[in-house]
Scaffold this motif. Sequence first.
Motif, PDB file in Angstrom:
ATOM      1  N   ALA A  12       0.816  -1.213   0.000  1.00 39.37           N
ATOM      2  CA  ALA A  12       0.000   0.000   0.000  1.00 39.37           C
ATOM      3  C   ALA A  12       0.846   1.259   0.000  1.00 39.37           C
ATOM      4  O   ALA A  12       0.383   2.317  -0.406  1.00 39.37           O
ATOM      5  CB  ALA A  12      -0.931   0.006   1.207  1.00 39.37           C
ATOM      6  N   TRP A  35      -0.033   6.260  -3.108  1.00 34.95           N
ATOM      7  CA  TRP A  35      -0.872   5.413  -2.260  1.00 34.95           C
ATOM      8  C   TRP A  35      -1.514   4.322  -3.107  1.00 34.95           C
ATOM      9  O   TRP A  35      -2.295   4.611  -4.030  1.00 34.95           O
ATOM     10  CB  TRP A  35      -1.953   6.242  -1.585  1.00 34.95           C
ATOM     11  CG  TRP A  35      -1.400   7.285  -0.663  1.00 34.95           C
ATOM     12  CD1 TRP A  35      -0.199   7.258  -0.020  1.00 34.95           C
ATOM     13  CD2 TRP A  35      -2.022   8.528  -0.295  1.00 34.95           C
ATOM     14  NE1 TRP A  35      -0.029   8.388   0.736  1.00 34.95           N
ATOM     15  CE2 TRP A  35      -1.130   9.190   0.594  1.00 34.95           C
ATOM     16  CE3 TRP A  35      -3.221   9.143  -0.603  1.00 34.95           C
ATOM     17  CZ2 TRP A  35      -1.422  10.431   1.159  1.00 34.95           C
ATOM     18  CZ3 TRP A  35      -3.524  10.363  -0.051  1.00 34.95           C
ATOM     19  CH2 TRP A  35      -2.631  11.008   0.818  1.00 34.95           C
ATOM     20  N   LYS A  36      -1.192   3.097  -2.774  1.00 33.77           N
ATOM     21  CA  LYS A  36      -1.801   1.974  -3.478  1.00 33.77           C
ATOM     22  C   LYS A  36      -2.991   1.415  -2.702  1.00 33.77           C
ATOM     23  O   LYS A  36      -3.323   0.241  -2.802  1.00 33.77           O
ATOM     24  CB  LYS A  36      -0.750   0.895  -3.719  1.00 33.77           C
ATOM     25  CG  LYS A  36       0.318   1.333  -4.706  1.00 33.77           C
ATOM     26  CD  LYS A  36       1.208   0.182  -5.099  1.00 33.77           C
ATOM     27  CE  LYS A  36       2.178   0.607  -6.206  1.00 33.77           C
ATOM     28  NZ  LYS A  36       3.050  -0.506  -6.620  1.00 33.77           N
ATOM     29  N   THR A  37      -3.605   2.281  -1.954  1.00 27.95           N
ATOM     30  CA  THR A  37      -4.821   1.921  -1.219  1.00 27.95           C
ATOM     31  C   THR A  37      -5.988   1.823  -2.204  1.00 27.95           C
ATOM     32  O   THR A  37      -5.934   2.387  -3.301  1.00 27.95           O
ATOM     33  CB  THR A  37      -5.127   3.006  -0.183  1.00 27.95           C
ATOM     34  OG1 THR A  37      -5.098   4.284  -0.841  1.00 27.95           O
ATOM     35  CG2 THR A  37      -4.113   2.995   0.924  1.00 27.95           C
ATOM     36  N   PRO A  38      -7.061   1.135  -1.830  1.00 27.59           N
ATOM     37  CA  PRO A  38      -8.243   1.102  -2.694  1.00 27.59           C
ATOM     38  C   PRO A  38      -8.744   2.507  -3.006  1.00 27.59           C
ATOM     39  O   PRO A  38      -8.928   3.323  -2.099  1.00 27.59           O
ATOM     40  CB  PRO A  38      -9.263   0.314  -1.864  1.00 27.59           C
ATOM     41  CG  PRO A  38      -8.436  -0.527  -0.948  1.00 27.59           C
ATOM     42  CD  PRO A  38      -7.237   0.308  -0.619  1.00 27.59           C
ATOM     43  N   PHE A  39      -8.891   2.789  -4.287  1.00 28.89           N
ATOM     44  CA  PHE A  39      -9.408   4.071  -4.777  1.00 28.89           C
ATOM     45  C   PHE A  39      -8.490   5.249  -4.442  1.00 28.89           C
ATOM     46  O   PHE A  39      -8.886   6.402  -4.594  1.00 28.89           O
ATOM     47  CB  PHE A  39     -10.812   4.353  -4.218  1.00 28.89           C
ATOM     48  CG  PHE A  39     -11.766   3.204  -4.346  1.00 28.89           C
ATOM     49  CD1 PHE A  39     -12.332   2.896  -5.573  1.00 28.89           C
ATOM     50  CD2 PHE A  39     -12.080   2.415  -3.254  1.00 28.89           C
ATOM     51  CE1 PHE A  39     -13.197   1.821  -5.700  1.00 28.89           C
ATOM     52  CE2 PHE A  39     -12.948   1.350  -3.373  1.00 28.89           C
ATOM     53  CZ  PHE A  39     -13.515   1.044  -4.610  1.00 28.89           C
ATOM     54  N   LYS A 430     -18.503   0.174   2.125  1.00 26.55           N
ATOM     55  CA  LYS A 430     -17.162  -0.413   2.096  1.00 26.55           C
ATOM     56  C   LYS A 430     -16.613  -0.478   3.526  1.00 26.55           C
ATOM     57  O   LYS A 430     -15.710   0.274   3.905  1.00 26.55           O
ATOM     58  CB  LYS A 430     -16.239   0.436   1.214  1.00 26.55           C
ATOM     59  CG  LYS A 430     -16.607   0.420  -0.269  1.00 26.55           C
ATOM     60  CD  LYS A 430     -16.305  -0.930  -0.890  1.00 26.55           C
ATOM     61  CE  LYS A 430     -16.616  -0.986  -2.363  1.00 26.55           C
ATOM     62  NZ  LYS A 430     -16.327  -2.316  -2.930  1.00 26.55           N
ATOM     63  N   GLU A 432     -14.670  -2.437   4.857  1.00 25.57           N
ATOM     64  CA  GLU A 432     -13.259  -2.820   4.949  1.00 25.57           C
ATOM     65  C   GLU A 432     -12.319  -1.632   4.819  1.00 25.57           C
ATOM     66  O   GLU A 432     -11.128  -1.730   5.147  1.00 25.57           O
ATOM     67  CB  GLU A 432     -12.923  -3.861   3.872  1.00 25.57           C
ATOM     68  CG  GLU A 432     -12.905  -3.330   2.435  1.00 25.57           C
ATOM     69  CD  GLU A 432     -14.273  -3.281   1.763  1.00 25.57           C
ATOM     70  OE1 GLU A 432     -14.341  -3.130   0.526  1.00 25.57           O
ATOM     71  OE2 GLU A 432     -15.292  -3.408   2.501  1.00 25.57           O
ATOM     72  N   LEU A 433     -12.826  -0.482   4.330  1.00 30.85           N
ATOM     73  CA  LEU A 433     -11.992   0.712   4.203  1.00 30.85           C
ATOM     74  C   LEU A 433     -11.964   1.464   5.535  1.00 30.85           C
ATOM     75  O   LEU A 433     -12.978   1.570   6.230  1.00 30.85           O
ATOM     76  CB  LEU A 433     -12.519   1.616   3.095  1.00 30.85           C
ATOM     77  CG  LEU A 433     -12.560   1.005   1.683  1.00 30.85           C
ATOM     78  CD1 LEU A 433     -12.998   2.040   0.672  1.00 30.85           C
ATOM     79  CD2 LEU A 433     -11.202   0.424   1.301  1.00 30.85           C
ATOM     80  N   GLU A 444     -18.682   3.361  -1.814  1.00 31.87           N
ATOM     81  CA  GLU A 444     -18.292   3.590  -3.198  1.00 31.87           C
ATOM     82  C   GLU A 444     -19.528   4.016  -3.973  1.00 31.87           C
ATOM     83  O   GLU A 444     -20.590   3.403  -3.856  1.00 31.87           O
ATOM     84  CB  GLU A 444     -17.697   2.340  -3.840  1.00 31.87           C
ATOM     85  CG  GLU A 444     -17.241   2.605  -5.283  1.00 31.87           C
ATOM     86  CD  GLU A 444     -16.793   1.368  -6.040  1.00 31.87           C
ATOM     87  OE1 GLU A 444     -16.371   1.525  -7.204  1.00 31.87           O
ATOM     88  OE2 GLU A 444     -16.883   0.263  -5.478  1.00 31.87           O
ATOM     89  N   HIS A 452     -17.330   3.628 -11.813  1.00 27.13           N
ATOM     90  CA  HIS A 452     -16.944   4.244 -10.553  1.00 27.13           C
ATOM     91  C   HIS A 452     -17.048   5.761 -10.660  1.00 27.13           C
ATOM     92  O   HIS A 452     -16.486   6.379 -11.563  1.00 27.13           O
ATOM     93  CB  HIS A 452     -15.510   3.848 -10.189  1.00 27.13           C
ATOM     94  CG  HIS A 452     -14.968   4.540  -8.980  1.00 27.13           C
ATOM     95  ND1 HIS A 452     -15.322   4.191  -7.698  1.00 27.13           N
ATOM     96  CD2 HIS A 452     -14.098   5.579  -8.860  1.00 27.13           C
ATOM     97  CE1 HIS A 452     -14.691   4.977  -6.838  1.00 27.13           C
ATOM     98  NE2 HIS A 452     -13.949   5.826  -7.521  1.00 27.13           N
ATOM     99  N   LEU A 455     -15.683   8.135  -4.052  1.00 27.42           N
ATOM    100  CA  LEU A 455     -15.901   7.639  -2.699  1.00 27.42           C
ATOM    101  C   LEU A 455     -16.634   8.705  -1.906  1.00 27.42           C
ATOM    102  O   LEU A 455     -16.372   9.911  -2.055  1.00 27.42           O
ATOM    103  CB  LEU A 455     -14.585   7.323  -1.998  1.00 27.42           C
ATOM    104  CG  LEU A 455     -13.830   6.041  -2.359  1.00 27.42           C
ATOM    105  CD1 LEU A 455     -12.661   5.865  -1.404  1.00 27.42           C
ATOM    106  CD2 LEU A 455     -14.728   4.820  -2.349  1.00 27.42           C
TER     107      LEU A 455
END
Length: 728
Positions: A12, A35-39, A430, A432-433, A444, A452, A455
């Motif tokens: 991440a 940042w390789k985080t979701p979205f 979400k 999990e975020l 989302e 998409h 967020l």
Amino acid sequence: MMTASEAMPAEALSPEAPSPETLALLADNPFAVIWKTPFGLPPFAAIRPDHIFPAFEAALGKNRSEIAAIVADPAAPSFANTIEALERAGKALSRVGGVFYNLSGADTNDALQAIDRDLSPLTSRHWSAIMMDPDLFARVDAVHAQRDALGLDAEQMRLLERTYRGFIRSGAKLGPEEKKRLAAINERLSGLGIQFGQNVLKDESSYALIVEDKAEGDAGLAGDAGLAGDVGLAGDAGLAGLPAFLIAAMARAATDRGHPGKHAVTLSRSIIEPFLTFSTRRDLREEAFIAWSKRGENGGETDNRAIVAEMVKLRAEKARLLGFATFAHFKLDDSMAKTPENVRDLLELVWKPAKARAAQEAANLAALAQAEGENSAIRPWDWRHYAEKVRQQTFALDEAVLKPYLQLDRIIQAAFDVAGKLFGLTFEAKPELEGYHPDVRIWEVKEKGGRHIGLFLGDYFARASKRSGAWMSAYRSQRNFEGEVRPIIVNVCNFAKPAEGKPALLSIDDARTLFHEFGHALHGLLSDVRYGSLAGTSVSRDFVELPSQLYEHWFLTREVMQEYCLHAETGEAIPEALIDKIKRAQTFNQGFATVEYTSSALVDLAFHSLENPGEIDPLAFEAAELARLGMPAEITMRHRTPHFTHVFSGDGYSAGYYSYLWSEVMDADAFNAFLEAGDVFAPEIAAKLKRFIYSAGDTRDAAEAYTLFRGRLPTPDALLEKRGLAVV
């Protein structure tokens, strides 16, 4: 707090090739990497306060290098190498600022507040240096001079005009000494605005009226909000008249402040207003109201009176430097209203009928109070109490009966589903975020077909680390220039948090606030423009409230209330008869509401219409202006000057608090378009609303945008009818 390596998986925060958003920082600083985080959600758990200041310093330096490269370009100035180059610049600074400024408002602490104070002079000098750079402006000016020969499309032309105008309004054409003075004023105003807001937050968070629910209990004040002394109670008399939902909220607030088993009246609107409404203890209503009213004027280090006086004086000087008669003339020159005279005309149009209506309302309240044996004059801490009784008598509408139908989760879903019916959006939770606080929830947002959109973060409950009020903001704004970037939008509210395992219940005003802020959120989420500086809510201040205030209308429709207002205990839908009572009561107490708001807007305008303020006493000035207006003694301004954060905690609504009313002229007229169509979700009208208002950002003049949606500009008639102030 967790370290970066503990908080996020290795992938991440892994380094990559240099990016416009990354910075040359120590490896453990999250702003050093992509940042390789979701979205691309900020890795909140990995970001510590000690990361912020180094990241800002690096981002400011990177932005200076980007600007220097534009200035040094040997090629002749062009739209691409100057205007679009400015659009490319500052991405790292935007990323750091997007995280920090949102956290400092919604979940601050001593470390973040210290950073805010330290950053203020640095960022002010940074922007003054850029906007007053003669070589940079020479390039912008050269492009602007040849604009008609460049073959620009409409959005490019709009960007060029807004960029050029921004430089002019920032002092680009001033002489060296005037630039130096303007830069000093900007720096001082920035610091004063931050201090003003922090002072109000400290007064709010440090105050609580503690009520002990036991025979020997007493009610006193916790904290140092400037009031002293305890009020003795017999038994649980401090809770007399309070409905169960409020007692529960006060118990939770007391526990959060270290007083388990007791009850706390805090200065969060979701507690103080219902307390003033239902408490039968007039002495406690007075005590709580005075604390609420006197935020920012209690003496000591949190007193804002000297700050206001200096800000008004500096703003007037800034306006004169830039060639305007007053600060109001300066601010309004870049708005729909254009002039202070136009603003005053609208405010005074509603002031006279509102004051007359308020006088009728006050007489009704006094008659009821006298019938109950209270012969004292109605005071500001009495109004809500007796108004609720009159409302119950007149409309048989009891907030304690209504509130169980307004569950927070159901109202959130209602706001989402209205967006689905109007604009084809869906919202997928979400869990999990991870947000910046355990209370934050994340969804989302998608279009039909699964595309998409962005967020959406919802942060709904009051806490001491959050400033008061409700707002929308962006961690990342939308843009399509050199690749599609979708937004990350947050709504922040201050609703009372329920006891564990119990649903959060809202008032009608709370529910409308949720819809209001979600209207702002949709303005950010639906943005579909090329250039980020024109995206979403980057519109004139008196147009930005249109999407939010318009969205409020859908909450009160029968279609929405019947489906989403379900009783918290029985699950039954809200009865038709109760909906009818709500609708009939919509213009109830509008004299009070309009006087409370409009007086604030008129005082704001008066402060900023001073040509040469000199040394002023803000409270004396406020009192004199209210006396000139004939302010009813039973009502106070919605925001008294020492805690008027809209106007003095930054520059956003200074000389611009009128904007809510200006936008209300449009929102009342705009919703009528759906009523005239016989369908509150009329697809053709919704499509035009999305295209010309919610998705268009600042790509065209606001009056033009409204006309494209409605076919004409509005008149105040629909506003006066909506507030029940129209002359019949």
